[in-house]
Design an enzyme around this catalytic site. Sequence first.
Site, PDB file in Angstrom:
ATOM      1  CB  VAL A  87      -0.699  -0.350   0.828  1.00 13.06           C
ATOM      2  CG1 VAL A  87      -1.656   1.711   1.204  1.00 13.06           C
ATOM      3  CG2 VAL A  87      -1.909  -0.663   1.052  1.00 13.06           C
ATOM      4  N   GLY A  88       1.931   1.240   0.676  1.00  8.16           N
ATOM      5  CA  GLY A  88       3.198   2.324   0.667  1.00  8.16           C
ATOM      6  C   GLY A  88       3.736   2.303  -0.368  1.00  8.16           C
ATOM      7  CE1 TYR A 137      -1.639  -5.026  12.174  1.00  8.92           C
ATOM      8  CE2 TYR A 137      -3.944  -5.492  12.213  1.00  8.92           C
ATOM      9  CZ  TYR A 137      -3.228  -4.958  11.831  1.00  8.92           C
ATOM     10  OH  TYR A 137      -2.730  -4.049  10.227  1.00  8.92           O
ATOM     11  NE  ARG A 143      11.787  -2.973   8.711  1.00  6.74           N
ATOM     12  CZ  ARG A 143      11.394  -3.774   8.877  1.00  6.74           C
ATOM     13  NH1 ARG A 143      11.913  -4.601  10.570  1.00  6.74           N
ATOM     14  NH2 ARG A 143      10.491  -4.735   8.569  1.00  6.74           N
ATOM     15  NE  ARG A 144      11.966  -4.224   2.504  1.00 14.22           N
ATOM     16  CZ  ARG A 144      10.508  -5.061   2.185  1.00 14.22           C
ATOM     17  NH1 ARG A 144      11.187  -6.184   1.642  1.00 14.22           N
ATOM     18  NH2 ARG A 144      10.180  -4.708   1.480  1.00 14.22           N
ATOM     19  CG  ASP A 163      13.569  -0.785  12.594  1.00 14.36           C
ATOM     20  OD1 ASP A 163      12.320  -0.225  12.655  1.00 14.36           O
ATOM     21  OD2 ASP A 163      14.098  -1.517  13.718  1.00 14.36           O
TER      22      ASP A 163
END
Length: 267
Positions: free
Chosen positions: A22-23, A159, A42-43, A68
Amino acid sequence: MAEALTGAYGPWGVVAGGSDGVGAAFAHAMAARGMNVVLVARRVPVLEASAAEIRATYDVETRTVALDLSAPDALSQLTRATSDLEVGLFVYNAGGDDRSVAFLDKDLGTHLELVHRNCLGPLEAAYRFGGPMVARGRGAVVLVTSGAAWAGGATLAAYGATKAFDLILAESLWAEWRTRGVDVLGLVLGKTDTPSMRRAFDAEGRPYGELADPDEVAAAALDHLADGPTWIYGSDTPTGGSPFGALSRRDAVLAMSRGASAHGDDA
């Protein structure tokens, strides 16, 4: 369409959790409407690849910030990395959970990271980036939440609680900022076709079933930024209330528990 988005809110948008799912769909949709985008995740390789694709496809600028979002200083780092930009739209999409298990079957550290990423992160983002928007008298904030926010449920304790926090935060900020030129939208998602959702279902050997398209989700959210405080994607009444309606809280929790599954709907 491009002028409507950037003219109403500003030249730059930030997508926290913008590397895939979605991002990434939000980043592409914003760029397609003429907004420069900052991608946060992060990646690094995935971030850079996504930014390169956006630059090659749309006539906009991009910036990547590798963070992060569960780290204590993540939002202060992001603020410094974007201090030279007028950020008119902030999308907080990080916080999916790709392993839905009983509360005690996850270690405490994992729960605390989720709380930091899903609660402290969006609160700090709204404060740091929403403040300048209110001062300028224009801007928008989207907090991506989940149908798990409607009621408690087995295997959804942390969550669901964090997503309920996001929902209430978005609605409250909408109430405070709606007369100050800043739109706030709590975007409620169900099962959405993201890598984290597929990983979760693959791990359990479950069929995917009907999944929402991330591109359609992002487009709908951008189309309805001014229709807050809440937009329930895929609902016949997207600005309506809880789908549990008049059920007692007890019955809503039992119903949520019967339908509990992996909730990796937001990347």
